[in-house]
Design an enzyme around this catalytic site. Structure first.
Site, PDB file in Angstrom:
ATOM      1  N   GLY A  30      -3.223  34.397  -4.824  1.00 17.41           N
ATOM      2  CA  GLY A  30      -4.286  35.031  -5.601  1.00 17.41           C
ATOM      3  C   GLY A  30      -4.660  34.250  -6.845  1.00 17.41           C
ATOM      4  CG  PHE A  31      -7.850  34.759 -10.561  1.00 17.83           C
ATOM      5  CD1 PHE A  31      -8.058  33.497 -11.116  1.00 17.83           C
ATOM      6  CD2 PHE A  31      -8.050  35.882 -11.362  1.00 17.83           C
ATOM      7  CE1 PHE A  31      -8.443  33.369 -12.454  1.00 17.83           C
ATOM      8  CE2 PHE A  31      -8.437  35.752 -12.684  1.00 17.83           C
ATOM      9  CZ  PHE A  31      -8.626  34.500 -13.237  1.00 17.83           C
ATOM     10  CG  ASN A  52      -1.146  40.707   2.573  1.00 16.68           C
ATOM     11  OD1 ASN A  52      -1.726  40.280   1.574  1.00 16.68           O
ATOM     12  ND2 ASN A  52      -1.174  41.974   2.928  1.00 16.68           N
ATOM     13  CB  THR A  55      -7.722  40.022  -2.389  1.00 15.81           C
ATOM     14  OG1 THR A  55      -6.429  40.155  -2.992  1.00 15.81           O
ATOM     15  CG2 THR A  55      -8.246  41.387  -2.003  1.00 15.81           C
ATOM     16  CB  VAL A  77       5.353  42.324  -0.840  1.00 20.91           C
ATOM     17  CG1 VAL A  77       5.272  40.823  -0.998  1.00 20.91           C
ATOM     18  CG2 VAL A  77       4.209  43.011  -1.568  1.00 20.91           C
ATOM     19  CE1 TYR A 167      -5.432  47.048  -9.339  1.00 20.85           C
ATOM     20  CE2 TYR A 167      -6.602  47.783 -11.290  1.00 20.85           C
ATOM     21  CZ  TYR A 167      -5.851  46.831 -10.630  1.00 20.85           C
ATOM     22  OH  TYR A 167      -5.521  45.652 -11.271  1.00 20.85           O
ATOM     23  CE1 TYR A 181      13.513  51.228  -7.765  1.00 17.56           C
ATOM     24  CE2 TYR A 181      15.325  49.679  -7.561  1.00 17.56           C
ATOM     25  CZ  TYR A 181      14.453  50.585  -6.990  1.00 17.56           C
ATOM     26  OH  TYR A 181      14.552  50.857  -5.643  1.00 17.56           O
ATOM     27  CB  THR A 197      -7.725  37.718 -16.590  1.00 10.95           C
ATOM     28  OG1 THR A 197      -6.957  38.428 -17.546  1.00 10.95           O
ATOM     29  CG2 THR A 197      -7.337  36.252 -16.629  1.00 10.95           C
TER      30      THR A 197
END
Ligand SMILES: NC(=O)c1ccc[n+]([C@@H]2O[C@H](COP(=O)([O-])OP(=O)(O)OC[C@H]3O[C@@H](n4cnc5c(N)ncnc54)[C@H](O)[C@@H]3O)[C@@H](O)[C@H]2O)c1
Length: 334
Positions: A30-31, A52, A55, A77, A167, A181, A197
């Site tokens: 990705g970017f 995967n 995107t 993932v 999202y 965690y 960004t």
């Protein structure tokens, strides 16, 4: 296990080199993640990339593959991770997630699964390996904020059932999972809340405002501004963001950090600026404002700046020119 209080006031200690360290990057095609991967490869780390390609782009993997210490696994993932039983991993960067509003309608369930099940698989791996874990969250956790600018202690104003909720809520869940965690198992975690960004390696057609405008301006097509364009955004060039990520990774505080650039522009001024900077003949047209579109966005960076020397370096003009150059060199229709 009780919560580990690391030391939020302690100054960031950046390593001189990453030789001998292994950094696993989820979303490496990705970017943002591919820029982070290259940064750590240049610092001498071994980087293991996972993606995967939902995107991401194979172009980015080809580019990273020029580095000897880059290893890549094509995988989803949230389904299963490669077998790392004999691999030492020092840092796990959970950066895999579609991030463009055009994806929210197309692949909402994939977005929710990668930020929940995917994040959990990576946290389990961090627990097993004793690795430091960093979760990429977002300014979207603030929703359409009632407080401006946004500080990390603002808990947000998110519509849980709106078109952006797949999202926003998934990222809020990812933050909660990361803190859980940390508290329950003592995993050494960090959380970044990334504000808008842009830069090289973004997909020109990925639907976010800067690539949209640059793409349209380079083709002398109309720039599409949603609403009257008075909504604001703060745009960070990717090399500045990578620097911020590095600073947070080497901080001593598991609670979230805003990262980005605090310069704030209205969307209409951004459109005018890009037309000007690229010498384009484009005009501006207005389309209806999407539901739940945030009206204002600007990060308060005091928390990170109190413990580090982080300061954005790249001007908006330079950043736009560098991004436009990248699009011209790599094509604009992917
Ligand atoms: N760019 C921004 O302005 C911005 C702002 C806020 C947060 N973020 C966060 O930063 C991270 C990177 O964003 P980006 O802008 O570079 O987006 P991107 O889409 O370019 O990169 C994300 C990568 O994750 C991969 N991916 C997605 N789901 C996956 C899965 N299930 N398994 C494996 N790989 C998967 C994609 O194929 C892609 O290569 C994301 O977590 C995003 O939410 C980005």
């Amino acid at each position: 296990m009780s919560e580990i209080i690391i030391d939020p006031k302690r100054r960031v200690e950046l390593p001189a080199t990453m030789e001998g360290k292994t950094v696993l990057i989820a979303g490496a095609a990705g970017f943002v993640p591919s820029n982070v991967a290259e940064f750590y490869l240049k610092l001498g780390a071994k980087v293991i990339g996972l993606d995967n390609f939902i995107t991401g782009s194979r172009i980015n993997v080809t580019l990273l593959s020029k580095y000897e210490k880059f290893e890549f696994h094509e995988c989803n993932v949230y389904e299963s991770l490669p077998d790392f039983s004999n691999t030492k991993i020092d840092y796990i960067l959970s950066l895999a997630s579609p991030a463009s509003p055009i994806d929210f309608a197309k692949i909402p369930l994939e977005i929710m699964r990668v930020n929940s099940e995917g994040t959990m698989k990576l946290l389990e791996l961090a627990k097993e390996k004793g690795a430091r874990f960093l979760e990429a969250s977002t300014s979207e956790v603030y929703g359409d904020p009632e407080i401006h600018p946004q500080k990390e202690d603002y808990v947000g104003h998110v519509n849980p059932i709106g078109p952006r909720s797949c999202y926003d809520e998934a990222k809020r869940f990812a933050e909660a999972m990361t803190m859980s965690y940390h508290r329950k198992y003592g995993v050494d975690t960090r959380i970044i809340r990334i504000f808008n960004t842009y830069g090289p390696r973004m997909r020109p057609n990925d639907g976010r405002v800067i690539p949209n405008f640059i793409n349209q301006a380079l083709k002398n097509e109309d720039l599409t501004v949603y609403g009257d364009g008075t909504q604001t955004r703060s745009f960070c060039f990717v090399s500045d963001l990578v620097n911020a990520i590095h600073n947070v990774l080497f901080s001593f505080d598991p609670t979230p950090f805003n990262i980005g650039n605090p310069d704030e522009y209205t969307v209409i001024d951004t459109a005018r600026f890009i037309i000007d900077a690229l010498g384009s003949k484009s005009k501006i047209v207005h389309l209806p404002l999407p539901k739940d579109d945030p009206k204002r966005r600007r990060p308060v960076l005091d928390k990170l700046q109190a413990i580090s020397d982080y300061k954005p370096q790249v001007s908006f003009k330079d950043g736009i020119e560098k991004t436009a150059k990248y699009f011209q060199e790599h094509g604009m229709d992917y």
